[in-house]
Motif scaffolding. Sequence first.
Motif, mmCIF file in Angstrom:
data_model
loop_
_atom_site.group_PDB
_atom_site.id
_atom_site.type_symbol
_atom_site.label_atom_id
_atom_site.label_comp_id
_atom_site.label_asym_id
_atom_site.label_seq_id
_atom_site.Cartn_x
_atom_site.Cartn_y
_atom_site.Cartn_z
ATOM 1 N N GLN A 1 0.402 -1.027 0.118
ATOM 2 C CA GLN A 1 0.149 -0.297 0.105
ATOM 3 C C GLN A 1 1.065 1.215 -0.398
ATOM 4 O OE1 GLN A 1 -1.449 -2.943 1.508
ATOM 5 N NE2 GLN A 1 -3.041 -3.100 -0.515
ATOM 6 N N GLY B 1 3.937 0.516 -2.636
ATOM 7 C CA GLY B 1 3.185 0.308 -4.115
ATOM 8 C C GLY B 1 3.637 -1.158 -5.355
ATOM 9 N N ARG C 1 4.453 11.584 -0.356
ATOM 10 C CA ARG C 1 3.992 10.282 0.369
ATOM 11 C C ARG C 1 4.274 10.068 1.688
ATOM 12 N NH1 ARG C 1 0.835 6.765 -2.527
ATOM 13 N NH2 ARG C 1 0.335 4.866 -1.976
ATOM 14 N N SER D 1 -1.213 -0.913 -9.133
ATOM 15 C CA SER D 1 0.046 -0.060 -8.243
ATOM 16 C C SER D 1 -0.673 0.978 -7.393
ATOM 17 C CB SER D 1 1.324 0.140 -8.579
ATOM 18 O OG SER D 1 1.743 0.533 -7.500
ATOM 19 N N GLU D 2 -0.531 1.254 -5.793
ATOM 20 C CA GLU D 2 -1.207 2.428 -5.166
ATOM 21 C C GLU D 2 -0.563 3.380 -5.579
ATOM 22 O OE1 GLU D 2 -3.480 2.055 -3.094
ATOM 23 O OE2 GLU D 2 -4.048 0.307 -2.895
#
Length: 314
Positions: free
Chosen positions: A26, A29, A97, A146-147
């Motif tokens: 998460q 990714g 992020r 993917s995130e």
Amino acid sequence: MYKIPGHHHISMITKNASQNNHFYKQVLGLRRVKVTVNQDDPSMYHLFYGDKTGSPGTELTFFEIPLVGTTYHGTNAITRIGLLVPSEDSLGYWKARFEEHGVYHGEITTYANRSALKFEDPDGLRLVLLVSNGEKIEHWETWEKSEVPAEHQIQGMGSVEMTVKRLEKMANTLTELFGYTEVSRNDREAIYQSVNGEAFGEIVVKYLDSPSEKPGRGSIHHLAIRVKDDEELRFWDEQVKKRGFQSSGIVDRFYFKSIYFRESNGILFEIATDGPGFIVDGDVEHLGEKLDLPPFLEDRRAEIEAKLSPIEEK
């Protein structure tokens, strides 16, 4: 003589598989491409993360040991893992992020002559994002689910850092045994590349005269380097023995074949074949969705599953 085309995978220790699973899927990714067990101790998970198929050079693997203690950092250990990202803009994306997800990280800096962003996973494993400048493993594939947006996805392993008491011994192993090129050197650090100019086969060796590291959660167990097939693996097994190192002999891991040896500082290397890979017992669409066991453990499935705690999907 055969050439080493780069890293194959790298294996670490985690305390909690569910926490590890959340972070690498998460937050970073990556795709979880295989849920299996440690073949030498099937009571523990062995998790693999990577690109769409977990191709060689992209694989981060973890053994879950719930009772593992703290890592006491020191010398004679693999001490940091580089991960390649596409651009300078990617470092800005990842810094934001990390702040959003509460990930421990530093400022954008340089590492091994590349723009970089250091960070740690929940176990305290030391990692660093490195701008690839167009370098990536040729077979790396985007993971569409993917995130992380495709333009910022991690593109596999970059520089791997090793900290040793006897730098010259490590230098000789890398250059004389495996044919790596020394690209820079001073009293405290040297950089070696298996493919000239490419980060995906790079090893950064640092000198430190201190007590040896005591491994624990977030420590790095071994680095695996790539070979093409069984023939090349047999060749390297002979070369390792000729240098006076003790080889494990060829071990069939089902997803690849390997040999293991410790170099003069005690760091564990694996040499692993590219194939057959993770789709040998599964299709690309559903990789990593269930517990896969190699055929020689399949008759123990009920016993093995009873000892494993379910991995929580957050």
